[in-house]
Design an enzyme around this catalytic site. Structure first.
Site, PDB file in Angstrom:
ATOM      1  N   ASN A  57      -0.757 -17.984  22.664  1.00 18.73           N
ATOM      2  CA  ASN A  57      -1.180 -16.510  22.732  1.00 18.73           C
ATOM      3  C   ASN A  57      -2.863 -16.945  23.909  1.00 18.73           C
ATOM      4  OD1 ASN A  57       0.403 -14.296  21.646  1.00 18.73           O
ATOM      5  ND2 ASN A  57      -0.022 -14.350  19.568  1.00 18.73           N
TER       6      ASN A  57
ATOM      7  N   LYS B 182      -3.016 -10.315  12.507  1.00 22.37           N
ATOM      8  CA  LYS B 182      -4.556 -10.257  13.083  1.00 22.37           C
ATOM      9  C   LYS B 182      -4.604 -12.056  11.964  1.00 22.37           C
ATOM     10  CE  LYS B 182      -5.539  -7.127  10.819  1.00 22.37           C
ATOM     11  NZ  LYS B 182      -3.835  -6.527  11.083  1.00 22.37           N
ATOM     12  N   THR B 183      -3.937 -12.375  11.299  1.00 29.82           N
ATOM     13  CA  THR B 183      -4.239 -13.469   9.953  1.00 29.82           C
ATOM     14  C   THR B 183      -4.086 -14.952  11.963  1.00 29.82           C
ATOM     15  OG1 THR B 183      -4.106 -12.908   8.275  1.00 29.82           O
ATOM     16  CG2 THR B 183      -4.259 -14.885   8.862  1.00 29.82           C
ATOM     17  N   ASN B 184      -2.399 -13.834  12.255  1.00 30.65           N
ATOM     18  CA  ASN B 184      -2.062 -15.532  12.740  1.00 30.65           C
ATOM     19  C   ASN B 184      -3.362 -15.992  14.323  1.00 30.65           C
ATOM     20  OD1 ASN B 184       0.884 -16.873  13.131  1.00 30.65           O
ATOM     21  ND2 ASN B 184       0.478 -15.421  11.998  1.00 30.65           N
TER      22      ASN B 184
ATOM     23  N   SER C  63      -1.019  -3.397  10.353  1.00 30.97           N
ATOM     24  CA  SER C  63      -0.837  -4.475   9.285  1.00 30.97           C
ATOM     25  C   SER C  63      -0.098  -4.857   9.171  1.00 30.97           C
ATOM     26  CB  SER C  63      -0.566  -3.188   8.234  1.00 30.97           C
ATOM     27  OG  SER C  63      -1.908  -2.627   7.284  1.00 30.97           O
ATOM     28  N   ALA C  64       0.168  -5.998   9.221  1.00 26.03           N
ATOM     29  CA  ALA C  64       1.270  -7.298   9.731  1.00 26.03           C
ATOM     30  C   ALA C  64       2.024  -7.137  11.094  1.00 26.03           C
ATOM     31  CB  ALA C  64       2.829  -7.058   8.897  1.00 26.03           C
ATOM     32  N   CYS C  65       0.919  -7.063  11.961  1.00 20.82           N
ATOM     33  CA  CYS C  65       1.225  -7.437  13.365  1.00 20.82           C
ATOM     34  C   CYS C  65       0.391  -8.745  13.999  1.00 20.82           C
ATOM     35  CB  CYS C  65       1.198  -5.921  13.954  1.00 20.82           C
ATOM     36  SG  CYS C  65       1.649  -4.857  13.302  1.00 20.82           S
TER      37      CYS C  65
ATOM     38  N   ASP D  16      -9.195  -9.962   8.726  1.00 18.63           N
ATOM     39  CA  ASP D  16      -9.208  -8.336   8.504  1.00 18.63           C
ATOM     40  C   ASP D  16      -9.499  -7.702   8.938  1.00 18.63           C
ATOM     41  OD1 ASP D  16      -6.259  -6.841   7.636  1.00 18.63           O
ATOM     42  OD2 ASP D  16      -7.351  -6.313   5.504  1.00 18.63           O
TER      43      ASP D  16
ATOM     44  N   ASN E 275       6.792  -8.630   1.955  1.00 17.28           N
ATOM     45  CA  ASN E 275       5.055  -8.319   2.240  1.00 17.28           C
ATOM     46  C   ASN E 275       4.656  -9.172   0.717  1.00 17.28           C
ATOM     47  OD1 ASN E 275       3.070  -6.576   2.545  1.00 17.28           O
ATOM     48  ND2 ASN E 275       2.421  -5.485   1.110  1.00 17.28           N
TER      49      ASN E 275
ATOM     50  N   ARG F  75       2.153 -11.794  -0.780  1.00 19.80           N
ATOM     51  CA  ARG F  75       1.214 -12.594   0.357  1.00 19.80           C
ATOM     52  C   ARG F  75      -0.076 -13.978  -0.214  1.00 19.80           C
ATOM     53  NH1 ARG F  75      -1.720  -8.691   4.171  1.00 19.80           N
ATOM     54  NH2 ARG F  75      -0.085  -7.425   4.826  1.00 19.80           N
TER      55      ARG F  75
ATOM     56  N   HIS G 265     -10.600  -2.342  11.054  1.00 16.46           N
ATOM     57  CA  HIS G 265      -9.538  -3.281  10.631  1.00 16.46           C
ATOM     58  C   HIS G 265      -9.194  -4.394  12.065  1.00 16.46           C
ATOM     59  CE1 HIS G 265      -5.041  -3.143   8.815  1.00 16.46           C
ATOM     60  NE2 HIS G 265      -5.540  -4.007   8.436  1.00 16.46           N
TER      61      HIS G 265
ATOM     62  N   TYR H 191      -1.293  -2.955  -6.864  1.00 17.29           N
ATOM     63  CA  TYR H 191      -1.150  -4.100  -5.731  1.00 17.29           C
ATOM     64  C   TYR H 191      -2.053  -4.057  -4.985  1.00 17.29           C
ATOM     65  CZ  TYR H 191       0.769  -6.596  -2.060  1.00 17.29           C
ATOM     66  OH  TYR H 191       1.508  -7.163  -0.893  1.00 17.29           O
ATOM     67  N   GLY H 192      -2.589  -5.842  -4.974  1.00 20.26           N
ATOM     68  CA  GLY H 192      -3.073  -5.641  -3.474  1.00 20.26           C
ATOM     69  C   GLY H 192      -4.337  -4.340  -2.733  1.00 20.26           C
TER      70      GLY H 192
ATOM     71  N   LYS I 206      -9.565  -2.622   1.725  1.00 17.32           N
ATOM     72  CA  LYS I 206      -9.405  -1.157   2.496  1.00 17.32           C
ATOM     73  C   LYS I 206     -10.673  -0.285   1.876  1.00 17.32           C
ATOM     74  CE  LYS I 206      -6.867  -3.701   5.337  1.00 17.32           C
ATOM     75  NZ  LYS I 206      -5.988  -4.066   5.542  1.00 17.32           N
TER      76      LYS I 206
ATOM     77  N   ARG J 151       0.613  -0.924  -0.059  1.00 18.73           N
ATOM     78  CA  ARG J 151       0.106   0.121   0.187  1.00 18.73           C
ATOM     79  C   ARG J 151       0.732   1.540  -0.190  1.00 18.73           C
ATOM     80  NH1 ARG J 151      -2.393   1.088   4.579  1.00 18.73           N
ATOM     81  NH2 ARG J 151      -1.347  -0.909   5.501  1.00 18.73           N
TER      82      ARG J 151
HETATM   83  P1  GTP Z   1      -2.331  -7.347   7.533  1.00 21.70           P
HETATM   84  O1  GTP Z   1      -2.939  -8.606   6.733  1.00 21.70           O
HETATM   85  O2  GTP Z   1      -1.132  -6.861   7.090  1.00 21.70           O
HETATM   86  O3  GTP Z   1      -3.296  -6.869   8.656  1.00 21.70           O
HETATM   87  O4  GTP Z   1      -1.608  -8.236   8.851  1.00 21.70           O
HETATM   88  P2  GTP Z   1      -1.641  -9.472   9.768  1.00 21.70           P
HETATM   89  O5  GTP Z   1      -2.224  -8.593  10.647  1.00 21.70           O
HETATM   90  O6  GTP Z   1      -3.076 -10.375   9.342  1.00 21.70           O
HETATM   91  O7  GTP Z   1      -0.881  -9.809  10.238  1.00 21.70           O
HETATM   92  P3  GTP Z   1      -0.509 -11.144  10.288  1.00 21.70           P
HETATM   93  O8  GTP Z   1      -1.012 -12.501  11.164  1.00 21.70           O
HETATM   94  O9  GTP Z   1       0.075 -11.780   8.976  1.00 21.70           O
HETATM   95  O10 GTP Z   1       1.143 -11.957  10.787  1.00 21.70           O
HETATM   96  C1  GTP Z   1       1.862 -10.631  10.484  1.00 21.70           C
HETATM   97  C2  GTP Z   1       3.436 -10.786  11.332  1.00 21.70           C
HETATM   98  O11 GTP Z   1       3.392 -10.870  12.564  1.00 21.70           O
HETATM   99  C3  GTP Z   1       4.126 -12.294  10.237  1.00 21.70           C
HETATM  100  O12 GTP Z   1       5.578 -12.403  10.329  1.00 21.70           O
HETATM  101  C4  GTP Z   1       4.348 -13.076  11.735  1.00 21.70           C
HETATM  102  O13 GTP Z   1       5.007 -14.269  12.203  1.00 21.70           O
HETATM  103  C5  GTP Z   1       4.125 -12.358  12.734  1.00 21.70           C
HETATM  104  N1  GTP Z   1       3.830 -12.553  14.216  1.00 21.70           N
HETATM  105  C6  GTP Z   1       2.149 -12.943  14.142  1.00 21.70           C
HETATM  106  N2  GTP Z   1       1.899 -12.984  15.573  1.00 21.70           N
HETATM  107  C7  GTP Z   1       2.438 -13.528  16.270  1.00 21.70           C
HETATM  108  C8  GTP Z   1       2.995 -13.747  17.725  1.00 21.70           C
HETATM  109  O14 GTP Z   1       2.254 -13.656  18.048  1.00 21.70           O
HETATM  110  N3  GTP Z   1       4.061 -13.291  17.781  1.00 21.70           N
HETATM  111  C9  GTP Z   1       5.210 -12.576  17.157  1.00 21.70           C
HETATM  112  N4  GTP Z   1       6.479 -12.124  17.833  1.00 21.70           N
HETATM  113  N5  GTP Z   1       5.362 -12.991  15.913  1.00 21.70           N
HETATM  114  C10 GTP Z   1       4.248 -12.999  15.333  1.00 21.70           C
HETATM  115  C1  SPV Z   2      -2.190  -4.315   5.621  1.00 18.43           C
HETATM  116  O1  SPV Z   2      -1.988  -3.839   4.351  1.00 18.43           O
HETATM  117  O2  SPV Z   2      -3.733  -3.712   6.413  1.00 18.43           O
HETATM  118  C2  SPV Z   2      -3.404  -5.802   4.842  1.00 18.43           C
HETATM  119  C3  SPV Z   2      -2.878  -5.656   3.525  1.00 18.43           C
HETATM  120  O3  SPV Z   2      -3.897  -6.597   5.480  1.00 18.43           O
HETATM  121  S1  SPV Z   2      -3.526  -5.075   2.256  1.00 18.43           S
HETATM  122  O4  SPV Z   2      -4.771  -5.199   1.803  1.00 18.43           O
HETATM  123  O5  SPV Z   2      -2.437  -4.689   0.301  1.00 18.43           O
HETATM  124  O6  SPV Z   2      -3.900  -3.285   2.680  1.00 18.43           O
HETATM  125 MN    MN Z   3      -4.766  -5.396   6.878  1.00 21.12          MN
END
Ligand code: GTP
Ligand code: SPV
Ligand code: MN
Length: 593
Positions: free
Chosen positions: A503, A252-254, A248-250, A277, A374, A376, A226, A197-198, A206, A70
């Protein structure tokens, strides 16, 4: 093309005149049309067909190197008055923006096909679902939208002669300088150009489901957030739902697809994913908050996803998935990314399409990454082994707790609970997190990211906070609000908390708090667990003392934090509600006690 909805017919005509495509094709949502588009995409080298025995229905796509995330700097909220969007959003005056964009879209689809994608955010026909139409010249967008949303004739039928959100996209020349992602919340319109891109181009995600929808929510009395939505089933078979907002990337998916640790599994705990998400949230007739996931797929971060860290996510990508910017293993036409396993392919292409193998090192001896950080996967929710049976429930699921969280090496404890709704809104509003590769720009810089919505609020941030405060008044049975931080590090920069499946131990405490079953310690920032109440049974190397450290609230750093909060509120301007300044005042007083 027989379009009965007059507004839609006019929208298509207008776009045709402006963009001058050679052809217009309506996406009907049928498998035959999608399959022929996949074939065409392979012929045109937009997609690479992967090993159909190992990864049936799966494809790989590489973006251009300047188009990998983004672009917040080029994302605009356009409104008549500057204050209705700024200061956090980039603002453009509505008419000025239309003029600029119409110039850029002029003739941009010459020699190309314009696809008309009718899509529904939320189950088709459900009373809370909303319909969008995306016009695009990108087959990649069509195929991704067909995974991420419900598309085609059934959506047109549900639309009838109703209203929809207009989206116009062209990858144009993929020029960085002329890249614009523009939103017109006052007109239900999105225009996106020069990216493929995404989050910049899958306009249902988004752009619609957060930026336009947050504005709609403000006007109509609901919320677009979000957030992931997760169901936790206890051994008695009772399921409680939580929603969590992490930037983002913190994580959520996990968290959305979490697998309980062994000791919880043995007791009979199960977890169910409703969404990873985005959550659309309303007050139900019972006075509780109810959440739905408007999406139909996952656009998840690939690196770090493995059978160890997140098997449910990985298993979701084993069929019908489009991978973007990962490594192509030439030996068996499969894909790879950092953190998938310890066996990088020997004969491969990196995300740019250059020869690559896992042994390559840079000048400093560090491994050269094959997948973009990034990179995906776009995977159908239907693939998810832990998908909740409430995934398509028209009213969604009731929320017991709302959880905020960011990526903080210090300061924020593993978990704490806010004192009440307004204090919880304050906790969300002061969220800060290290930036990630999900957006272009520096990575690892701490910035304020209120409710993980900094890049996604479609209007003034102060008004957004006020909306949260207002919503609180309408919720008779308010969910409890918490903050978590999985990312505290030790003196060597290593994460202290094991995270991922573990967690659930923290979520367990959160749910016990919701049920009033466990005591907590009152601190300056809120209620923190007693270390003994976080279950660490079966956790290697984590003792009660470690948990105590993870839960510590350092006064000095929090006093500093309040200064940062104050200047952030000032930056946001006059519309920050008084209630939040009151909360800030209380926090300061607590810290000076
Ligand atoms: P967007 O799709 O961008 O909105 O992101 P998201 O919040 O869904 O993030 P996602 O679950 O894909 O996690 C992204 C990163 O966080 C990856 O590199 C994971 O390995 C890391 N991560 C997720 N959960 C944990 C956790 O509990 N501990 C640590 N240390 N890293 C984590
Ligand atoms: C984010 O960046 O929070 C995502 C990926 O979930 S994107 O669809 O590119 O915004
Ligand atoms: Mn997101």
């Amino acid at each position: 093309m027989d379009i009965k909805n007059r507004k839609l017919a006019a929208f298509i005509e207008e776009a045709k005149e402006l963009c001058q495509p050679d052809k217009v094709v309506l996406i009907d949502g049928g498998e035959a049309q999608l399959e022929s588009l996949r074939e065409q995409a392979v012929k045109e080298k937009i997609l690479i067909k992967l090993n159909q025995e190992k990864l049936p229905g799966c494809y790989l796509h590489r973006t251009t190197v300047n188009d990998v995330a983004r672009v917040e700097g080029r994302t605009f909220i356009c409104s008549k008055n500057k204050d209705d969007s700024a200061p956090i959003n980039n603002w453009m005056e509505t008419e000025e923006a239309y003029k600029l964009l119409k110039g850029l879209f002029k003739g941009v689809m010459k020699g190309r096909t314009m696809y008309v994608i009718p899509y529904s955010m939320g189950a088709v026909g459900s009373k809370f679902s909303k319909i969008g139409i995306e016009l695009t010249d990108s087959i990649y967008v069509v195929l991704n939208m067909a995974i991420m949303t419900r598309v085609g004739n059934k959506v047109l039928e549900a639309l009838g002669d109703g209203d929809f959100v207009k989206g116009l996209h062209s990858y144009a020349e993929l020029s960085e300088e002329k890249r614009y992602i523009c939103h017109f919340p006052e007109d239900d319109t999105i225009m996106s150009i020069n990216s493929n891109y995404g989050g910049n181009v899958l306009l249902g995600k988004k752009c619609f489901a957060l930026r336009i929808a947050s504005y709609l929510g403000k006007t109509e009395g609901w919320m677009a957030e979000h957030m992931l939505i997760l169901g936790i089933e206890n051994p008695k078979g009772e399921i409680k739902y939580v929603a969590a907002a992490f930037p983002s990337a913190c994580g959520k998916t996990n968290l959305a697809m979490i697998i309980p640790p062994e000791i919880y599994k043995k007791k009979g705990y199960k977890c169910w994913c409703v969404g990873d998400d985005i959550a659309w949230i309303r007050v139900g007739e019972d006075g509780r908050l109810w959440a739905v996931n408007p999406e139909n797929g996952f656009f998840g971060v690939a690196p770090g996803t493995s059978m160890k860290s997140n098997p449910n996510a990985l298993l979701s990508t084993r069929k019908g998935t489009i991978f973007t910017n990962v490594v192509e293993n030439l030996d068996d036409e499969t894909v790879w990314w950092e953190g998938l396993d310890k066996n990088p392919p020997k004969n491969a292409l990196d995300w740019k399409g250059n020869p690559w193998n896992g042994d390559m090192k840079d000048q400093d001896g560090k491994p050269i990454k094959g997948a973009h950080p990034n990179s995906r996967f776009t995977a159908p929710t239907a693939n998810c082994p832990c998908l909740s049976d409430k995934f398509e429930a028209p009213d969604g699921v009731p929320l017991s707790a709302i959880i905020f969280g960011g990526r903080r090496a210090k300061t924020a404890p593993l978990v704490y609970q806010s004192k009440d709704w307004n204090n919880g809104v304050f906790v969300g509003s002061i969220m800060a997190s290290e930036t990630t590769a999900a957006a272009t720009g520096a990575v690892g810089v701490v910035r304020r990211d209120p409710m993980a919505m900094r890049p996604f609020v479609g209007y003034n941030m102060g008004d957004y906070f006020a909306h949260w405060i207002e919503m609180g008044k309408k919720i008779k049975n308010q969910p409890k609000i918490f903050n978590v931080n999985w990312f505290r590090t030790d003196e060597n920069g290593n994460f202290i908390w094991p995270g991922f499946g573990e967690n659930l131990r923290v979520i367990d405490w959160i749910l016990e708090r919701c049920d009033g079953k466990v005591e907590a310690k009152e601190t300056a920032i809120g209620y923190v667990p007693y270390a003994k109440d976080i279950n660490v049974e079966g956790l290697d190397g984590i003792t009660e003392k470690t948990v105590e450290d993870l839960l510590s609230v350092d006064k000095e750093s929090w006093i500093k934090e309040t200064e940062g909060i104050e200047s952030f509120y000032k930056e946001l301007g006059e519309r920050v509600p008084k209630e939040l300044y009151d909360e800030l005042g209380k926090l300061k007083a607590n810290l000076n006690k």
